[in-house]
Write an enzyme that holds these catalytic residues in place. Sequence first.
Site, PDB file in Angstrom:
ATOM      1  N   GLU A 173       0.845  -1.211   0.000  1.00  0.00           N
ATOM      2  CA  GLU A 173       0.000   0.000   0.000  1.00  0.00           C
ATOM      3  C   GLU A 173       0.875   1.254   0.000  1.00  0.00           C
ATOM      4  OE1 GLU A 173      -3.233  -0.109   2.879  1.00  0.00           O
ATOM      5  OE2 GLU A 173      -4.144  -1.815   1.858  1.00  0.00           O
ATOM      6  N   GLU A 301      -4.971  -8.977   0.266  1.00  0.00           N
ATOM      7  CA  GLU A 301      -5.757  -8.609   1.451  1.00  0.00           C
ATOM      8  C   GLU A 301      -7.222  -8.520   1.047  1.00  0.00           C
ATOM      9  OE1 GLU A 301      -4.411  -5.323   3.905  1.00  0.00           O
ATOM     10  OE2 GLU A 301      -2.320  -5.785   3.425  1.00  0.00           O
TER      11      GLU A 301
END
Length: 492
Positions: A173, A301
Amino acid sequence: MARIIIDTENTKGTISKHIYGHFSEHLGRCIYEGLYVGESDTIPHKNGMRKDVVNALKEMGIPNLRWPGGCFADEYHWKDGVGDKSKRKRMVNTHWGGMVEDNSFGTHEFLELCDQLECEPYINGNVGSGEVAEMQEWVEYMTFGGESPMALWREQNGRKEPWGLKYFGVGNENWGCGGNMRAEHYADLYRRYATYVRSYGGNKIYRIASGPGTDYGHDRLNQCWTRTMMEQARHMFDGISLHYYTFPGSWHQKGPALGFNETEYYTTLKKSYWLDEVIKHHAAVVRRFDGEGRIKIIFDEWGTWYDVEPGTNPGFLYQQNTMRDAMVAAISLHIFHNHCDIIHMANIAQLVNVLQAVILTDKEKMLLTPTYHVFRMFKTHQDAELLASISVDGKAGPDEWTVPQITHSASRAADGTVTLTAANLSVDKAAEIEVILAGGSYTLKKGEILCGAMDAHNTFDAPRAVAPVPFDGCKDGKLTLPPCSVVSLILG
Ligand code: AHR
């Protein structure tokens, strides 16, 4: 009556076993207590790893495990977590509750855990706050077999032979907690860092680039990030990561894990179907630049994210897990199956005690969540061939949040058996389903069903309140699924 029609002669690709992957971060009680209790704890363990948890995960069929984060990955410095434990550096886990991290679970411990679980390790490196040389040396430390400074240090720390390591993520991220970068900046950094993530000897590293964040609604599909990565760095990665979390409310008020109403139940399910949109949009971008199909999506995720359990540390992301989560798991795994041409791996977040966990612990106590049971019941899909199939069924839920009443998937394993998994998403209507198998005649070898009220869940006092039982709702090719239920059928 609803129908599921399966063409047993028409295969659609292999469902990679890694779609059933998991994620463990230094977050709350996932690593410490959940997986690792240290070498001197009274909880039964092998080299510090909880035996009850390891056995349950092996039984579930865990193919890979991602570590050490998540956001934690971009502030993790691996050298602090090797060598004499009494001398390991203590740090503050700023992302997750500001706890002191004593680094007693590091590289050796993670790879030992994967050995015990008999699963593939997936390590996520640090781009946000780490150095290029640090990442280079980590890979060398783990995988270099000859004489080198890192191989020597590994040996001094008790491990002569290198480990086999395939999956390596270059940052996490990086548009957010991993450094708040622009896509162009990360693309350049990715190229630089990935240059030094080397494949030593026979150990071929599968490099994974950090992907975009996504959210429910078209505004946050973040295709730009994927496009920039594909344009500028695709020759240097094998997979690009995607993340998507399902929450019934808004980011700031996600909604409770327990005590929700029917509308929140259907909202959650409807939003989990958004996964399909996310995959389609990003797959289109990936394939525009990679017509050959070399690059895969690593959905590392996914899962439900609710408000934390009242009274628990907000930074620990601990939540209960109900039949609603079992439904989200069934919907999501079926969606991943349908995209098995491009999805190589998917990792539910997270393994123990965090978000949509398959296991919860309370010191020496452990329970298996409804999500665990879905993963275990579906495991014969791993590495099987997806079969062409359709369902003709009704709808469930209120107008704005309507979902199909049934989700299903069918696959054929190497031994010729067919697995059919299905869920009835309605909270109040049973589903009568006729199953038509075109291309062969099969009999039911084994059937299991998991069912309960939408908020049914296991507690440490009643750990088997929700558990699968043999399925007896199958007669003359017709199934009766009670409301809010998941079945797995093995046909041979
Ligand atoms: O899983 C919890 C967090 O969600 C991860 O650390 C991060 O990657 C994501 O935002």
